[in-house]
Scaffold this motif. Structure first.
Motif, PDB file in Angstrom:
ATOM      1  N   ALA A  33      12.490 -19.891  17.020  1.00 42.80           N
ATOM      2  CA  ALA A  33      11.281 -20.629  16.642  1.00 42.80           C
ATOM      3  C   ALA A  33      11.643 -22.079  16.344  1.00 42.80           C
ATOM      4  CB  ALA A  33      10.632 -19.982  15.427  1.00 42.80           C
ATOM      5  N   PRO A  34      10.684 -23.011  16.458  1.00 46.10           N
ATOM      6  CA  PRO A  34      10.973 -24.428  16.210  1.00 46.10           C
ATOM      7  C   PRO A  34      11.542 -24.678  14.816  1.00 46.10           C
ATOM      8  CG  PRO A  34       8.832 -24.179  17.255  1.00 46.10           C
ATOM      9  CD  PRO A  34       9.308 -22.806  16.909  1.00 46.10           C
ATOM     10  N   TRP A  35      11.017 -23.985  13.798  1.00 47.13           N
ATOM     11  CA  TRP A  35      11.497 -24.203  12.444  1.00 47.13           C
ATOM     12  C   TRP A  35      12.902 -23.649  12.243  1.00 47.13           C
ATOM     13  CZ3 TRP A  35       6.897 -21.981  13.798  1.00 47.13           C
ATOM     14  CH2 TRP A  35       6.852 -20.575  13.859  1.00 47.13           C
ATOM     15  N   GLU A  36      13.251 -22.576  12.980  1.00 46.53           N
ATOM     16  CA  GLU A  36      14.618 -22.058  12.911  1.00 46.53           C
ATOM     17  C   GLU A  36      15.592 -23.063  13.506  1.00 46.53           C
ATOM     18  OE1 GLU A  36      14.139 -17.210  13.230  1.00 46.53           O
ATOM     19  OE2 GLU A  36      13.973 -18.401  15.068  1.00 46.53           O
ATOM     20  N   ALA A  37      15.193 -23.695  14.621  1.00 40.09           N
ATOM     21  CA  ALA A  37      16.050 -24.686  15.257  1.00 40.09           C
ATOM     22  C   ALA A  37      16.196 -25.922  14.376  1.00 40.09           C
ATOM     23  CB  ALA A  37      15.492 -25.066  16.621  1.00 40.09           C
ATOM     24  N   ALA A  38      15.104 -26.329  13.721  1.00 39.87           N
ATOM     25  CA  ALA A  38      15.142 -27.544  12.905  1.00 39.87           C
ATOM     26  C   ALA A  38      15.879 -27.346  11.593  1.00 39.87           C
ATOM     27  CB  ALA A  38      13.712 -28.017  12.628  1.00 39.87           C
ATOM     28  N   LEU A  39      15.633 -26.219  10.919  1.00 43.86           N
ATOM     29  CA  LEU A  39      16.171 -26.008   9.578  1.00 43.86           C
ATOM     30  C   LEU A  39      17.475 -25.220   9.566  1.00 43.86           C
ATOM     31  CD1 LEU A  39      12.811 -25.046   7.813  1.00 43.86           C
ATOM     32  CD2 LEU A  39      13.931 -27.300   7.880  1.00 43.86           C
ATOM     33  N   VAL A  78      11.049 -21.625  21.425  1.00 43.68           N
ATOM     34  CA  VAL A  78       9.762 -21.099  21.866  1.00 43.68           C
ATOM     35  C   VAL A  78       8.657 -21.626  20.959  1.00 43.68           C
ATOM     36  CG1 VAL A  78       8.433 -19.020  22.349  1.00 43.68           C
ATOM     37  CG2 VAL A  78      10.909 -19.025  22.709  1.00 43.68           C
ATOM     38  N   ILE A  79       7.678 -22.313  21.545  1.00 47.71           N
ATOM     39  CA  ILE A  79       6.530 -22.842  20.811  1.00 47.71           C
ATOM     40  C   ILE A  79       5.427 -21.791  20.787  1.00 47.71           C
ATOM     41  CG2 ILE A  79       4.850 -24.727  20.669  1.00 47.71           C
ATOM     42  CD1 ILE A  79       7.755 -25.604  20.400  1.00 47.71           C
ATOM     43  N   PRO A  80       4.830 -21.522  19.619  1.00 48.02           N
ATOM     44  CA  PRO A  80       3.727 -20.551  19.584  1.00 48.02           C
ATOM     45  C   PRO A  80       2.570 -20.996  20.482  1.00 48.02           C
ATOM     46  CG  PRO A  80       4.485 -21.089  17.366  1.00 48.02           C
ATOM     47  CD  PRO A  80       5.142 -22.059  18.286  1.00 48.02           C
ATOM     48  N   GLU A  81       2.047 -20.080  21.258  1.00 48.80           N
ATOM     49  CA  GLU A  81       0.912 -20.415  22.129  1.00 48.80           C
ATOM     50  C   GLU A  81      -0.381 -20.563  21.337  1.00 48.80           C
ATOM     51  OE1 GLU A  81       0.530 -17.695  25.354  1.00 48.80           O
ATOM     52  OE2 GLU A  81       2.522 -18.110  26.175  1.00 48.80           O
ATOM     53  N   LYS A  82      -0.513 -19.771  20.276  1.00 46.52           N
ATOM     54  CA  LYS A  82      -1.691 -19.854  19.429  1.00 46.52           C
ATOM     55  C   LYS A  82      -1.267 -19.989  17.974  1.00 46.52           C
ATOM     56  CE  LYS A  82      -4.721 -17.157  22.471  1.00 46.52           C
ATOM     57  NZ  LYS A  82      -5.623 -15.967  22.573  1.00 46.52           N
ATOM     58  N   LEU A  83      -1.891 -20.905  17.246  1.00 48.92           N
ATOM     59  CA  LEU A  83      -1.572 -21.132  15.842  1.00 48.92           C
ATOM     60  C   LEU A  83      -2.708 -20.621  14.972  1.00 48.92           C
ATOM     61  CD1 LEU A  83      -0.300 -24.835  16.069  1.00 48.92           C
ATOM     62  CD2 LEU A  83       1.089 -22.760  16.045  1.00 48.92           C
ATOM     63  N   ASN A  84      -2.328 -19.975  13.859  1.00 50.57           N
ATOM     64  CA  ASN A  84      -3.375 -19.657  12.891  1.00 50.57           C
ATOM     65  C   ASN A  84      -3.706 -20.920  12.089  1.00 50.57           C
ATOM     66  OD1 ASN A  84      -1.492 -19.939  10.732  1.00 50.57           O
ATOM     67  ND2 ASN A  84      -0.868 -17.788  10.980  1.00 50.57           N
ATOM     68  N   GLU A  85      -4.672 -20.835  11.230  1.00 52.04           N
ATOM     69  CA  GLU A  85      -5.160 -22.040  10.531  1.00 52.04           C
ATOM     70  C   GLU A  85      -4.075 -22.678   9.686  1.00 52.04           C
ATOM     71  OE1 GLU A  85      -8.748 -23.254   7.409  1.00 52.04           O
ATOM     72  OE2 GLU A  85      -8.859 -21.378   8.542  1.00 52.04           O
ATOM     73  N   ARG A  86      -3.306 -21.880   8.951  1.00 48.82           N
ATOM     74  CA  ARG A  86      -2.261 -22.421   8.090  1.00 48.82           C
ATOM     75  C   ARG A  86      -1.154 -23.082   8.910  1.00 48.82           C
ATOM     76  NH1 ARG A  86      -0.689 -25.228   4.011  1.00 48.82           N
ATOM     77  NH2 ARG A  86       1.268 -24.525   3.047  1.00 48.82           N
ATOM     78  N   GLU A  87      -0.759 -22.443  10.014  1.00 51.42           N
ATOM     79  CA  GLU A  87       0.271 -23.020  10.877  1.00 51.42           C
ATOM     80  C   GLU A  87      -0.191 -24.354  11.444  1.00 51.42           C
ATOM     81  OE1 GLU A  87       2.432 -18.939  12.569  1.00 51.42           O
ATOM     82  OE2 GLU A  87       0.650 -19.760  13.561  1.00 51.42           O
ATOM     83  N   ARG A  88      -1.450 -24.432  11.842  1.00 50.80           N
ATOM     84  CA  ARG A  88      -1.969 -25.700  12.374  1.00 50.80           C
ATOM     85  C   ARG A  88      -1.940 -26.789  11.318  1.00 50.80           C
ATOM     86  NH1 ARG A  88      -4.524 -27.488  16.659  1.00 50.80           N
ATOM     87  NH2 ARG A  88      -4.573 -25.401  17.567  1.00 50.80           N
ATOM     88  N   GLU A  89      -2.294 -26.437  10.079  1.00 51.03           N
ATOM     89  CA  GLU A  89      -2.269 -27.424   8.995  1.00 51.03           C
ATOM     90  C   GLU A  89      -0.856 -27.954   8.781  1.00 51.03           C
ATOM     91  OE1 GLU A  89      -3.798 -25.468   5.612  1.00 51.03           O
ATOM     92  OE2 GLU A  89      -5.909 -25.542   6.263  1.00 51.03           O
ATOM     93  N   LEU A  90       0.123 -27.076   8.820  1.00 52.32           N
ATOM     94  CA  LEU A  90       1.507 -27.499   8.590  1.00 52.32           C
ATOM     95  C   LEU A  90       2.010 -28.392   9.716  1.00 52.32           C
ATOM     96  CD1 LEU A  90       3.009 -24.139   7.263  1.00 52.32           C
ATOM     97  CD2 LEU A  90       2.577 -26.220   5.954  1.00 52.32           C
ATOM     98  N   PHE A  91       1.700 -28.034  10.978  1.00 49.27           N
ATOM     99  CA  PHE A  91       2.126 -28.874  12.098  1.00 49.27           C
ATOM    100  C   PHE A  91       1.432 -30.231  12.058  1.00 49.27           C
ATOM    101  CE2 PHE A  91       3.894 -25.071  14.209  1.00 49.27           C
ATOM    102  CZ  PHE A  91       5.068 -25.601  14.706  1.00 49.27           C
ATOM    103  N   GLU A  92       0.159 -30.250  11.666  1.00 48.77           N
ATOM    104  CA  GLU A  92      -0.562 -31.530  11.572  1.00 48.77           C
ATOM    105  C   GLU A  92       0.007 -32.396  10.468  1.00 48.77           C
ATOM    106  OE1 GLU A  92      -4.565 -30.252  11.095  1.00 48.77           O
ATOM    107  OE2 GLU A  92      -4.953 -30.086  13.256  1.00 48.77           O
ATOM    108  N   ALA A  93       0.379 -31.770   9.345  1.00 51.36           N
ATOM    109  CA  ALA A  93       0.992 -32.527   8.257  1.00 51.36           C
ATOM    110  C   ALA A  93       2.344 -33.088   8.689  1.00 51.36           C
ATOM    111  CB  ALA A  93       1.153 -31.630   7.031  1.00 51.36           C
ATOM    112  N   LEU A  94       3.102 -32.299   9.415  1.00 52.55           N
ATOM    113  CA  LEU A  94       4.394 -32.772   9.921  1.00 52.55           C
ATOM    114  C   LEU A  94       4.197 -33.940  10.872  1.00 52.55           C
ATOM    115  CD1 LEU A  94       7.475 -32.360  10.209  1.00 52.55           C
ATOM    116  CD2 LEU A  94       6.993 -30.720  12.026  1.00 52.55           C
ATOM    117  N   ALA A  95       3.213 -33.839  11.734  1.00 52.66           N
ATOM    118  CA  ALA A  95       2.949 -34.910  12.702  1.00 52.66           C
ATOM    119  C   ALA A  95       2.534 -36.189  11.996  1.00 52.66           C
ATOM    120  CB  ALA A  95       1.872 -34.469  13.683  1.00 52.66           C
ATOM    121  N   ALA A  96       1.783 -36.065  10.901  1.00 52.53           N
ATOM    122  CA  ALA A  96       1.295 -37.244  10.190  1.00 52.53           C
ATOM    123  C   ALA A  96       2.394 -37.918   9.367  1.00 52.53           C
ATOM    124  CB  ALA A  96       0.136 -36.851   9.285  1.00 52.53           C
TER     125      ALA A  96
END
Length: 308
Positions: free
Chosen positions: A224-230, A282-300
């Motif tokens: 997962a992306p977070w496993e690769a990053a952290l 592997v990037i998730p194809e579909k994000l739940n609401e919480r996952e989307r919030e975290l990715f958006e916060a990371l992007a910002a």
């Protein structure tokens, strides 16, 4: 005069686009099933001659090309007459122990000359020097790992009471030495088809998870992306089972990590090969609401630019 058309592809049970290796494997299987020394059912002799004739044509690129020019529109057993002006050419063929070829064969190849040679059964072997033979022995990766003994059966020519050479079924137990791999040769003294030595050339069959590179194994590790990053401790499948591997922080796509001693055994006294895993993020194809919030916060909040 019309003769019965023979669909050599149908006889061997292969498609018209079959590779030479597929044709060889199909022939070997049928030859073992139908050989007169093994199969005593009525009609097996004729079927055995038929598959030998089919293989005699399809194993040879020149004969196969001539045969294919007849087209694929004919049906097995259908009355057949060569097209006007057809000339298959003067083709040398091997009669071996088969007792000749059918009228159909003769009609499509025209004038041909027979020579006393090995029958197509001998194509299971590759003739070597000094009366020796080479035979391909297919093994799995698991076979290489555990070693031990394999039993093989093949045919060889032996003198009979009448002084003539007869084909006999031969069964041999083969010890797999530690350290053999793709392309290794095992010598069986005096076990060749004509009394010489038999060399077994090892071919490793494809594995659904691993590929073989010398004595090393290679596979893909999905993270997962977070496993690769952290960084993380991730499960990895080896040929012997699952182990845990430490993934360093900041691991990039395509990075290769090595697990020592998780490959194939080398010769005694030498270290085993390694398992090399290639990281696939592997990037998730579909994000739940919480996952989307975290990715958006990371992007910002992130100042990281992969294109910089």
């Amino acid at each position: 005069m019309a003769v019965s058309y023979k669909d050599y592809y149908e006889i061997l049970g292969v498609s018209r686009t079959a590779s030479q290796d597929e044709i060889r494997k199909a022939y070997r299987k049928k030859a073992k099933e139908l050989h007169p020394d093994v199969n005593k059912q009525a009609g097996s002799d004729e079927k055995y001659k038929e598959i030998n004739e089919a293989y005699e044509v399809l194993k040879d690129p020149e004969k196969r090309k001539k045969y294919d020019t007849l087209g694929a529109g004919w049906q097995q057993g259908q009355d057949f007459t060569p097209p006007p002006g057809w000339n298959g050419g003067d083709v040398h063929v091997d009669f071996g122990d088969m007792g000749g070829f059918s009228d159909f064969f003769q009609s499509i190849f025209g004038g041909f000359s027979g020579r006393r040679a090995s029958s197509p059964v001998d194509d299971m072997f590759f003739r070597g020097n000094g009366g020796s033979d080479e035979m391909v022995l297919e093994l799995s990766l698991e076979d290489l790992l555990k070693g031990g003994t394999r039993t093989i059966s093949y045919e060889r020519s032996e003198p009979g009471p009448d002084g003539r050479m007869h084909r006999k079924q031969k069964t041999v137990n083969v010890n797999l030495p530690q350290g053999v791999t793709e392309g290794s040769r095992i010598r069986l003294k005096g076990q060749g088809t004509r009394g010489g030595d038999l060399f077994l050339v090892l071919k490793i069959m494809p594995h659904p998870r691993f590929s073989l590179e010398g004595y090393d194994l290679a596979s893909t590790l999905k993270v997962a992306p977070w496993e690769a990053a952290l960084g993380a401790s991730v499960p990895v499948e080896t040929i012997e089972g699952r182990v845990s591997m430490k993934l360093p922080p900041g691991t990039q796509q395509g990075k290769k990590l090595r697990l020592k001693g998780k490959g194939i055994p080398r010769r005694r006294g030498a270290a085993r090969g390694d398992l090399i895993v290639k990281v696939e993020i592997v990037i998730p194809e579909k994000l739940n609401e919480r996952e989307r919030e975290l990715f958006e916060a990371l992007a910002a909040d992130s100042h990281f630019d992969p294109r910089a």
